[in-house]
Design a protein around this motif. Structure first.
Motif, PDB file in Angstrom:
ATOM      1  N   LEU A  48      -5.909  -1.774  -5.787  1.00  0.00           N
ATOM      2  CA  LEU A  48      -5.322  -3.088  -5.506  1.00  0.00           C
ATOM      3  C   LEU A  48      -5.673  -3.575  -4.105  1.00  0.00           C
ATOM      4  O   LEU A  48      -5.846  -4.761  -3.882  1.00  0.00           O
ATOM      5  N   ILE A  49      -5.707  -2.638  -3.175  1.00  0.00           N
ATOM      6  CA  ILE A  49      -5.997  -2.940  -1.772  1.00  0.00           C
ATOM      7  C   ILE A  49      -7.195  -2.090  -1.395  1.00  0.00           C
ATOM      8  O   ILE A  49      -7.224  -0.891  -1.668  1.00  0.00           O
ATOM      9  N   ASP A  50      -8.200  -2.717  -0.771  1.00  0.00           N
ATOM     10  CA  ASP A  50      -9.450  -2.019  -0.457  1.00  0.00           C
ATOM     11  C   ASP A  50      -9.269  -0.794   0.426  1.00  0.00           C
ATOM     12  O   ASP A  50      -9.920   0.214   0.241  1.00  0.00           O
ATOM     13  N   SER A  51      -8.402  -0.915   1.417  1.00  0.00           N
ATOM     14  CA  SER A  51      -8.186   0.212   2.318  1.00  0.00           C
ATOM     15  C   SER A  51      -6.734   0.197   2.773  1.00  0.00           C
ATOM     16  O   SER A  51      -6.063  -0.833   2.696  1.00  0.00           O
ATOM     17  N   PRO A  52      -6.248   1.337   3.242  1.00  0.00           N
ATOM     18  CA  PRO A  52      -4.858   1.359   3.720  1.00  0.00           C
ATOM     19  C   PRO A  52      -4.626   0.274   4.766  1.00  0.00           C
ATOM     20  O   PRO A  52      -5.410   0.117   5.695  1.00  0.00           O
ATOM     21  N   THR A  53      -3.585  -0.480   4.569  1.00  0.00           N
ATOM     22  CA  THR A  53      -3.290  -1.595   5.462  1.00  0.00           C
ATOM     23  C   THR A  53      -2.182  -1.268   6.441  1.00  0.00           C
ATOM     24  O   THR A  53      -1.865  -2.079   7.295  1.00  0.00           O
ATOM     25  N   GLY A  54      -1.589  -0.113   6.288  1.00  0.00           N
ATOM     26  CA  GLY A  54      -0.418   0.184   7.096  1.00  0.00           C
ATOM     27  C   GLY A  54       0.800  -0.348   6.388  1.00  0.00           C
ATOM     28  O   GLY A  54       0.701  -1.129   5.444  1.00  0.00           O
ATOM     29  N   ASP A  88       2.841   7.722  -7.931  1.00  0.00           N
ATOM     30  CA  ASP A  88       3.949   8.335  -8.683  1.00  0.00           C
ATOM     31  C   ASP A  88       5.183   8.528  -7.803  1.00  0.00           C
ATOM     32  O   ASP A  88       6.307   8.276  -8.235  1.00  0.00           O
ATOM     33  N   ARG A  89       4.969   8.971  -6.571  1.00  0.00           N
ATOM     34  CA  ARG A  89       6.102   9.147  -5.647  1.00  0.00           C
ATOM     35  C   ARG A  89       6.764   7.801  -5.373  1.00  0.00           C
ATOM     36  O   ARG A  89       7.995   7.681  -5.379  1.00  0.00           O
ATOM     37  N   ALA A  90       5.947   6.756  -5.145  1.00  0.00           N
ATOM     38  CA  ALA A  90       6.486   5.420  -4.882  1.00  0.00           C
ATOM     39  C   ALA A  90       7.235   4.891  -6.108  1.00  0.00           C
ATOM     40  O   ALA A  90       8.291   4.265  -5.968  1.00  0.00           O
ATOM     41  N   PRO A 133       8.750   6.121   1.322  1.00  0.00           N
ATOM     42  CA  PRO A 133       8.074   7.290   1.885  1.00  0.00           C
ATOM     43  C   PRO A 133       6.796   6.972   2.674  1.00  0.00           C
ATOM     44  O   PRO A 133       6.345   7.788   3.470  1.00  0.00           O
ATOM     45  N   ASP A 134       6.209   5.778   2.478  1.00  0.00           N
ATOM     46  CA  ASP A 134       5.008   5.391   3.214  1.00  0.00           C
ATOM     47  C   ASP A 134       5.302   4.512   4.417  1.00  0.00           C
ATOM     48  O   ASP A 134       4.385   4.018   5.065  1.00  0.00           O
ATOM     49  N   TRP A 151       0.855  -1.175   0.000  1.00  0.00           N
ATOM     50  CA  TRP A 151       0.000   0.000   0.000  1.00  0.00           C
ATOM     51  C   TRP A 151       0.893   1.228   0.000  1.00  0.00           C
ATOM     52  O   TRP A 151       1.840   1.320   0.789  1.00  0.00           O
ATOM     53  N   VAL A 152       0.593   2.154  -0.902  1.00  0.00           N
ATOM     54  CA  VAL A 152       1.294   3.436  -0.942  1.00  0.00           C
ATOM     55  C   VAL A 152       0.254   4.542  -1.091  1.00  0.00           C
ATOM     56  O   VAL A 152      -0.802   4.335  -1.687  1.00  0.00           O
ATOM     57  N   SER A 153       0.542   5.701  -0.549  1.00  0.00           N
ATOM     58  CA  SER A 153      -0.403   6.814  -0.619  1.00  0.00           C
ATOM     59  C   SER A 153      -0.294   7.578  -1.939  1.00  0.00           C
ATOM     60  O   SER A 153      -1.256   8.210  -2.362  1.00  0.00           O
ATOM     61  N   ASP A 154       0.857   7.537  -2.588  1.00  0.00           N
ATOM     62  CA  ASP A 154       1.085   8.285  -3.823  1.00  0.00           C
ATOM     63  C   ASP A 154       1.867   7.380  -4.778  1.00  0.00           C
ATOM     64  O   ASP A 154       3.070   7.150  -4.591  1.00  0.00           O
TER      65      ASP A 154
END
Length: 151
Positions: free
Chosen positions: A68-74, A24-26, A136-137, A19-22
């Protein structure tokens, strides 16, 4: 008894989804800084995107994206990247702007009790020396030395 139940099933770990928040950044981090190879970046619409990257020499890739992932998993913790020369791998990552920890090694090697000492294992034993970095995440990676051969 079924004959097939006595044989082992081979499992091949080929993809780990992060899981990544961005995205392009990842992508910039993994492809340009860490040096993973971008295998695919597919986005048929605004809801779904998958980018797959593979570490050089690995049979296992990572996937990042949207949908890909329903919700942020950490963050994923302590995924191992095994390298033959930890000092060289760390230096190359630092040159590319990756914040990599100092190298540490297990002590005592023969009967490891959870303690570490700074620097490479003096004998460069397999599985004894480590360094870490995070994306970064907060997804964290452990570099571990195995197969070092003195040039």
């Amino acid at each position: 008894m079924n004959a097939s139940s006595t044989t082992a099933v081979n499992f091949s770990l080929e993809v780990i989804t992060l899981w990544v928040s961005d995205v392009d950044r990842a992508l910039r981090f993994y492809a340009h800084q860490v040096g993973f190879t971008l295998d695919v970046d597919y986005s048929p619409n605004d809801v779904f995107r998958v980018a797959q990257l593979t570490p050089p020499g690995s049979n296992c890739s990572i996937q990042i994206g949207r949908g890909l992932i329903d919700s942020p998993t950490g963050p994923l913790r302590n995924v191992y990247l095994v390298v033959a020369d930890l000092q060289d791998a760390r230096s190359r990552l630092l040159e590319r702007g990756v914040d990599v920890s100092e190298i540490r090694h297990k002590v005592p090697i023969g009967a490891w009790d959870g303690r570490f000492a700074p620097g490479l294992d003096p004998a460069r034993s397999d599985y004894a020396s480590f360094a870490e970095f995070s994306d970064p995440d907060g997804n964290s990676w452990v570099l571990q030395e195995r197969g070092y051969r003195n040039p």
